[in-house]
Design a protein around this motif. Sequence first.
Motif, PDB file in Angstrom:
ATOM      1  N   ILE A  19      41.784  52.334  38.368  1.00  0.00           N
ATOM      2  CA  ILE A  19      41.716  50.991  37.813  1.00  0.00           C
ATOM      3  C   ILE A  19      40.207  51.129  37.213  1.00  0.00           C
ATOM      4  CG2 ILE A  19      41.282  48.593  38.066  1.00  0.00           C
ATOM      5  CD1 ILE A  19      42.963  48.730  40.577  1.00  0.00           C
ATOM      6  N   ALA A  20      40.277  50.492  35.913  1.00  0.00           N
ATOM      7  CA  ALA A  20      38.873  50.494  35.363  1.00  0.00           C
ATOM      8  C   ALA A  20      38.282  48.927  35.372  1.00  0.00           C
ATOM      9  CB  ALA A  20      39.123  50.718  33.753  1.00  0.00           C
ATOM     10  N   GLY A  21      36.913  48.703  36.136  1.00  0.00           N
ATOM     11  CA  GLY A  21      36.524  47.490  36.247  1.00  0.00           C
ATOM     12  C   GLY A  21      36.762  46.812  37.449  1.00  0.00           C
ATOM     13  N   ALA A  22      35.660  46.767  38.396  1.00  0.00           N
ATOM     14  CA  ALA A  22      35.692  46.097  39.699  1.00  0.00           C
ATOM     15  C   ALA A  22      35.276  44.692  39.512  1.00  0.00           C
ATOM     16  CB  ALA A  22      34.849  46.927  40.778  1.00  0.00           C
ATOM     17  N   GLY A  23      35.852  43.953  38.595  1.00  0.00           N
ATOM     18  CA  GLY A  23      35.386  42.542  38.414  1.00  0.00           C
ATOM     19  C   GLY A  23      36.539  41.763  39.241  1.00  0.00           C
ATOM     20  N   LEU A  24      36.623  40.402  38.846  1.00  0.00           N
ATOM     21  CA  LEU A  24      37.581  39.721  39.380  1.00  0.00           C
ATOM     22  C   LEU A  24      38.996  40.225  39.441  1.00  0.00           C
ATOM     23  CD1 LEU A  24      37.967  35.850  38.773  1.00  0.00           C
ATOM     24  CD2 LEU A  24      40.133  37.289  38.685  1.00  0.00           C
ATOM     25  N   SER A  25      39.471  40.676  38.442  1.00  0.00           N
ATOM     26  CA  SER A  25      40.752  41.208  38.297  1.00  0.00           C
ATOM     27  C   SER A  25      41.033  42.353  38.937  1.00  0.00           C
ATOM     28  CB  SER A  25      41.140  41.128  36.679  1.00  0.00           C
ATOM     29  OG  SER A  25      41.085  39.968  36.187  1.00  0.00           O
ATOM     30  N   GLY A  26      40.209  43.402  38.656  1.00  0.00           N
ATOM     31  CA  GLY A  26      40.378  44.775  39.102  1.00  0.00           C
ATOM     32  C   GLY A  26      40.208  44.581  40.640  1.00  0.00           C
ATOM     33  N   LEU A  27      39.157  44.095  41.289  1.00  0.00           N
ATOM     34  CA  LEU A  27      39.157  43.871  42.691  1.00  0.00           C
ATOM     35  C   LEU A  27      40.299  43.279  43.169  1.00  0.00           C
ATOM     36  CD1 LEU A  27      35.502  43.165  43.277  1.00  0.00           C
ATOM     37  CD2 LEU A  27      36.555  45.301  43.717  1.00  0.00           C
ATOM     38  N   THR A  28      40.750  42.385  42.720  1.00  0.00           N
ATOM     39  CA  THR A  28      42.016  41.593  43.217  1.00  0.00           C
ATOM     40  C   THR A  28      43.393  42.494  43.302  1.00  0.00           C
ATOM     41  OG1 THR A  28      41.311  39.628  42.469  1.00  0.00           O
ATOM     42  CG2 THR A  28      43.581  39.419  43.200  1.00  0.00           C
ATOM     43  N   VAL A  29      43.593  43.193  42.083  1.00  0.00           N
ATOM     44  CA  VAL A  29      44.651  43.924  42.087  1.00  0.00           C
ATOM     45  C   VAL A  29      44.598  45.188  42.962  1.00  0.00           C
ATOM     46  CG1 VAL A  29      45.868  45.532  40.337  1.00  0.00           C
ATOM     47  CG2 VAL A  29      45.028  43.216  39.494  1.00  0.00           C
ATOM     48  N   GLY A  30      43.118  45.763  43.021  1.00  0.00           N
ATOM     49  CA  GLY A  30      43.059  46.878  43.814  1.00  0.00           C
ATOM     50  C   GLY A  30      43.097  46.845  45.240  1.00  0.00           C
ATOM     51  N   SER A  31      42.422  45.502  45.779  1.00  0.00           N
ATOM     52  CA  SER A  31      42.651  45.237  46.988  1.00  0.00           C
ATOM     53  C   SER A  31      44.139  44.943  47.422  1.00  0.00           C
ATOM     54  CB  SER A  31      42.154  43.927  47.180  1.00  0.00           C
ATOM     55  OG  SER A  31      42.266  43.476  48.485  1.00  0.00           O
ATOM     56  N   ARG A  32      44.771  44.236  46.726  1.00  0.00           N
ATOM     57  CA  ARG A  32      46.477  43.847  47.132  1.00  0.00           C
ATOM     58  C   ARG A  32      47.242  45.421  46.936  1.00  0.00           C
ATOM     59  NH1 ARG A  32      48.831  38.681  47.134  1.00  0.00           N
ATOM     60  NH2 ARG A  32      47.175  37.195  46.932  1.00  0.00           N
ATOM     61  N   LEU A  33      47.014  46.257  46.054  1.00  0.00           N
ATOM     62  CA  LEU A  33      47.888  47.383  45.952  1.00  0.00           C
ATOM     63  C   LEU A  33      47.421  48.454  46.960  1.00  0.00           C
ATOM     64  CD1 LEU A  33      47.793  48.350  42.185  1.00  0.00           C
ATOM     65  CD2 LEU A  33      49.678  47.547  43.646  1.00  0.00           C
ATOM     66  N   SER A  34      45.807  48.488  47.525  1.00  0.00           N
ATOM     67  CA  SER A  34      45.542  49.281  48.548  1.00  0.00           C
ATOM     68  C   SER A  34      46.141  48.701  49.959  1.00  0.00           C
ATOM     69  CB  SER A  34      44.165  49.342  48.803  1.00  0.00           C
ATOM     70  OG  SER A  34      43.512  48.494  48.740  1.00  0.00           O
ATOM     71  N   ALA A  35      46.419  47.282  49.964  1.00  0.00           N
ATOM     72  CA  ALA A  35      46.783  46.716  51.137  1.00  0.00           C
ATOM     73  C   ALA A  35      48.303  47.126  51.409  1.00  0.00           C
ATOM     74  CB  ALA A  35      46.857  45.201  50.989  1.00  0.00           C
ATOM     75  N   LYS A  36      49.155  47.678  50.350  1.00  0.00           N
ATOM     76  CA  LYS A  36      50.409  48.042  50.458  1.00  0.00           C
ATOM     77  C   LYS A  36      50.504  49.646  50.919  1.00  0.00           C
ATOM     78  CE  LYS A  36      53.129  44.863  48.314  1.00  0.00           C
ATOM     79  NZ  LYS A  36      54.575  44.374  49.014  1.00  0.00           N
ATOM     80  N   GLY A  37      49.292  50.017  50.856  1.00  0.00           N
ATOM     81  CA  GLY A  37      49.281  51.416  51.441  1.00  0.00           C
ATOM     82  C   GLY A  37      48.993  52.519  50.291  1.00  0.00           C
ATOM     83  N   HIS A  38      48.941  51.883  48.863  1.00  0.00           N
ATOM     84  CA  HIS A  38      48.491  52.958  47.704  1.00  0.00           C
ATOM     85  C   HIS A  38      47.103  53.344  47.903  1.00  0.00           C
ATOM     86  CE1 HIS A  38      52.505  52.007  46.399  1.00  0.00           C
ATOM     87  NE2 HIS A  38      52.467  50.649  46.054  1.00  0.00           N
ATOM     88  N   SER A  39      47.005  54.359  47.293  1.00  0.00           N
ATOM     89  CA  SER A  39      45.601  55.094  47.386  1.00  0.00           C
ATOM     90  C   SER A  39      45.069  54.448  45.852  1.00  0.00           C
ATOM     91  CB  SER A  39      45.277  56.535  47.471  1.00  0.00           C
ATOM     92  OG  SER A  39      46.216  57.077  46.445  1.00  0.00           O
ATOM     93  N   VAL A  40      44.053  53.811  46.029  1.00  0.00           N
ATOM     94  CA  VAL A  40      43.306  53.175  44.758  1.00  0.00           C
ATOM     95  C   VAL A  40      41.932  53.408  44.577  1.00  0.00           C
ATOM     96  CG1 VAL A  40      42.868  51.148  43.651  1.00  0.00           C
ATOM     97  CG2 VAL A  40      45.001  51.231  45.172  1.00  0.00           C
ATOM     98  N   LEU A  41      41.726  54.196  43.179  1.00  0.00           N
ATOM     99  CA  LEU A  41      40.154  54.116  42.733  1.00  0.00           C
ATOM    100  C   LEU A  41      39.972  52.989  41.861  1.00  0.00           C
ATOM    101  CD1 LEU A  41      37.437  56.091  42.861  1.00  0.00           C
ATOM    102  CD2 LEU A  41      38.498  57.104  40.587  1.00  0.00           C
ATOM    103  N   ILE A  42      38.796  52.358  41.911  1.00  0.00           N
ATOM    104  CA  ILE A  42      38.482  51.648  40.784  1.00  0.00           C
ATOM    105  C   ILE A  42      37.026  52.103  40.349  1.00  0.00           C
ATOM    106  CG2 ILE A  42      37.823  49.110  40.402  1.00  0.00           C
ATOM    107  CD1 ILE A  42      39.096  48.080  42.831  1.00  0.00           C
ATOM    108  N   ILE A  43      36.868  52.372  39.048  1.00  0.00           N
ATOM    109  CA  ILE A  43      35.521  52.512  38.547  1.00  0.00           C
ATOM    110  C   ILE A  43      34.993  51.520  37.838  1.00  0.00           C
ATOM    111  CG2 ILE A  43      34.611  54.378  36.766  1.00  0.00           C
ATOM    112  CD1 ILE A  43      37.118  56.233  36.974  1.00  0.00           C
ATOM    113  N   GLU A  44      33.670  51.439  38.405  1.00  0.00           N
ATOM    114  CA  GLU A  44      32.925  49.950  37.799  1.00  0.00           C
ATOM    115  C   GLU A  44      31.732  50.728  37.140  1.00  0.00           C
ATOM    116  OE1 GLU A  44      32.878  46.833  37.496  1.00  0.00           O
ATOM    117  OE2 GLU A  44      30.670  47.108  36.902  1.00  0.00           O
TER     118      GLU A  44
END
Length: 596
Positions: A19-44
Amino acid sequence: TVVTNDTNIAAGKTYDYVIAGAGLSGLTVGSRLSAKGHSVLIIEAGLDGSWNPAIRYAEDRVFPSTFCNWRYPVYEEDGTQLPWTADAGACIGGSTSINGMVWYRPTKAELDKLESLGNPGWNFDNLLPYMEATERNIPPTPAQIAQGAGNEPEFHGHFGFINTSFPTPMRIPGAVDLYKQALPMVFPGLTPDGDLSNRTFVSMATTIYTIWHDPIAGKNRRSSAADGLVWAPDQQRQTLTILADHKVDKVIFDKRLTAKGLMFLPTISSISSSRPRKGFQVHARRGVILSAGALATPPILERSGIGRADVLKAAKIAKVVDLTGVGANLNDQPGTSALASVAEAYRNDTSLIDADGGKVFAPVIALIKSNELWRADASSNLDGLLSPTTLRARAQAIVKAKAGVNIPGAEAILNATIDLITTHNLPIAEFLSDSITATLLTAFWPLVPLSRGHLHINTSDPFSHPIITPRFLQDSFDISVAISVARAAHSVLSSAPFEGIVADPYLGFAAGPNATDADYLSWYKATMIGASHWLGSTAMLPRRLGGVVDSKLRVYGTKSLYVVDAGILPFQVTSHLMSVLYAVAGRAAVVIDQQN
Ligand SMILES: Cc1cc2nc3c(=O)[nH]c(=O)nc-3n(C[C@H](O)[C@H](O)[C@H](O)COP(=O)(O)OP(=O)(O)OC[C@H]3O[C@@H](n4cnc5c(N)ncnc54)[C@H](O)[C@@H]3O)c2cc1C
């Protein structure tokens, strides 16, 4: 959750999602996808700003923020630089780390309009559960209620990750009372006091913020996306990594235009010597998500070869997908403020005047409808919006200025707002009442502007800012609203409740009480700045209408590439943006996960 500045943690690695950007949207999407067990990298691109009191505490906010703020330059159409900047958060948490923290919900009609523009599933009823899941509302105390706090629990979430509450102590309760008396005098019919998230009945209220009172610090803590999703002990994730201080340059595609990862570089702040030339790659198994915000996602797409052909050519970038909507349809509200000096006797009255004013901004908000702003003239002013000929002319002007892709697209987007104003009587102006040293201050803006701007890169250098052209007050309707609300602001400050308290209701406004519309317009244009609710530049719409993403958030012409941020909203909403964007990003995580 791992938070690091170390390039090596990501360089050459593979994650399920990047994910590009750890703002409102990137963190929300990243947090939810990782909660599902996916490995997620957010670049900020920015740093962790949580140590900074100006980010951490509402009382210590600096406006405009000098830290964690991109402060993008903005331009007139002829290339002249404007005297203000487009503010956008530049640290973990994105704009929620520097924003005004105002929280209330949108109306049902406007979210339903997203769906009727050709985006199946994107409606109020489907977004409401995500709005509820975002918020953890802290109810007001009896003392706060006595000072004007309205709270209707059914219009709030109670178990989410973003705290919302009234400030402790309540700011300027005396001024709040006066504003609440004065506003309905100037805007007859303005629905009185209550909880502004109850949008059916309430259009004026004491403001709720994304804050919570920290009894140890004795201050109101900002509940940013970083606070709520990165640092909160109950939101830690096994499979989420945030790489701060690194800028996303572009998307990596395979031959079939499937997004395979991102190219990124350390930002200038993280290296001691000259600008880095060498980029790094990170790979994605399931998808690449762009969440850099309405002002930074279009440049990433353009650097990746996705955009308007002439823009790509001028920036010497090889075309990958000719997608003319990228960077068009940019929208924000043009805001300014009226000031009134307070009589000597009241200057030290802390229930009226807050020497630190503007930090926990706007203790009273009023959303003004056309009949309240224009009274008997409302229907004649609105008639002009309903004619197909003027709609065509409006759309033509937008397309001619390259702020829209084609006439049907521009008409569809304009019509969405016009229908919300005329059929659903949505408010057309926002009025934010406050005080600063020795001064009452009211800020205001046309709430749902019809004017559109654009932003594009002019070089392939990822460290260059884009050319942002807001094109505020280009549409005659926006101009009428701006003049009327500015005039009304002076009427509020001159009204009976403020008599004896206000010394000069026209402070800093040379044209004074006899100002003409032309005086108001030139003053408005000279003093306006963006309200920082930028959106629309990667609109979710059918491609034939100039859309950049479809209703599954996929970038047209590509595979496994998604955009989730403020840019996908095609038109302005009446609730500031956070309540809508957290919900959109929450639902986006599910929509994206279902495709992979
Ligand atoms: C000053 C200000 C006041 C506001 N006041 C309010 C308010 O009171 N209430 C309200 O509801 N809304 C308010 N907003 C709006 C709201 O905060 C934003 O609309 C929202 O945060 C946008 O979310 P986003 O995910 O689109 O972008 P952001 O939250 O801005 O996140 C984008 C992130 O991407 C990062 N980024 C950018 N480029 C790159 C790159 N190339 N590589 C990697 N990372 C990158 C940025 O640094 C940022 O962290 C305000 C905004 C501002 C700026």
